[in-house]
Design a protein around this motif. Structure first.
Motif, mmCIF file in Angstrom:
data_model
loop_
_atom_site.group_PDB
_atom_site.id
_atom_site.type_symbol
_atom_site.label_atom_id
_atom_site.label_comp_id
_atom_site.label_asym_id
_atom_site.label_seq_id
_atom_site.Cartn_x
_atom_site.Cartn_y
_atom_site.Cartn_z
ATOM 1 N N GLU A 41 0.819 -1.215 0.000
ATOM 2 C CA GLU A 41 0.000 0.000 0.000
ATOM 3 C C GLU A 41 0.852 1.264 0.000
ATOM 4 N N PRO A 43 1.941 3.722 -7.649
ATOM 5 C CA PRO A 43 1.482 2.945 -8.806
ATOM 6 C C PRO A 43 2.632 2.732 -9.788
ATOM 7 N N LYS A 51 2.216 -3.240 -8.635
ATOM 8 C CA LYS A 51 1.075 -2.361 -8.369
ATOM 9 C C LYS A 51 0.699 -1.697 -9.685
ATOM 10 N N ASP A 63 -1.641 -5.934 -9.737
ATOM 11 C CA ASP A 63 -1.645 -6.327 -11.152
ATOM 12 C C ASP A 63 -1.312 -7.816 -11.244
ATOM 13 N N SER A 78 -5.559 -2.716 -6.659
ATOM 14 C CA SER A 78 -4.384 -2.161 -7.346
ATOM 15 C C SER A 78 -3.320 -3.218 -7.657
ATOM 16 N N GLU A 108 -0.614 0.642 -12.671
ATOM 17 C CA GLU A 108 -0.589 2.087 -12.958
ATOM 18 C C GLU A 108 -1.996 2.625 -12.750
ATOM 19 N N GLU A 109 -2.100 3.851 -12.338
ATOM 20 C CA GLU A 109 -3.439 4.442 -12.158
ATOM 21 C C GLU A 109 -4.034 4.849 -13.469
#
Length: 77
Positions: free
Chosen positions: A23, A27, A74, A54, A52, A76-77
């Motif tokens: 956390e 990203p 994690k 992947d 989030s 990408e946003e």
């Protein structure tokens, strides 16, 4: 790329520690976990509970009898 060796972390605390590290990442970063067993249960937990994560980018390799190195990316946003 952050790396977390959980082999010395008590098993009851491992997943919480991994989730905290994941956390805290940005990203696009990947958390590398070093574990004493293949982290399939963690993979399934992350896939089910962490939007989030992947899962398509997940990779694991066995380096030694009690050393598994897994990449938890994690998204990408």
């Amino acid at each position: 790329m952050p790396t977390l060796d959980v082999r010395d972390v008590p098993p009851v605390n491992r997943h919480d520690r991994i989730h905290e590290e994941f956390e805290a990442m940005d990203p696009g970063e990947t958390l590398t976990i070093v574990n004493d067993h293949e982290p399939k249960p963690l993979f399934y937990e992350m896939a089910a509970e962490v939007p989030s994560f992947d899962e398509d980018g997940y990779e694991v390799r066995r380096e030694a009898e009690n050393e598994f190195v897994a990449a938890f990316p994690k998204a990408e946003e």
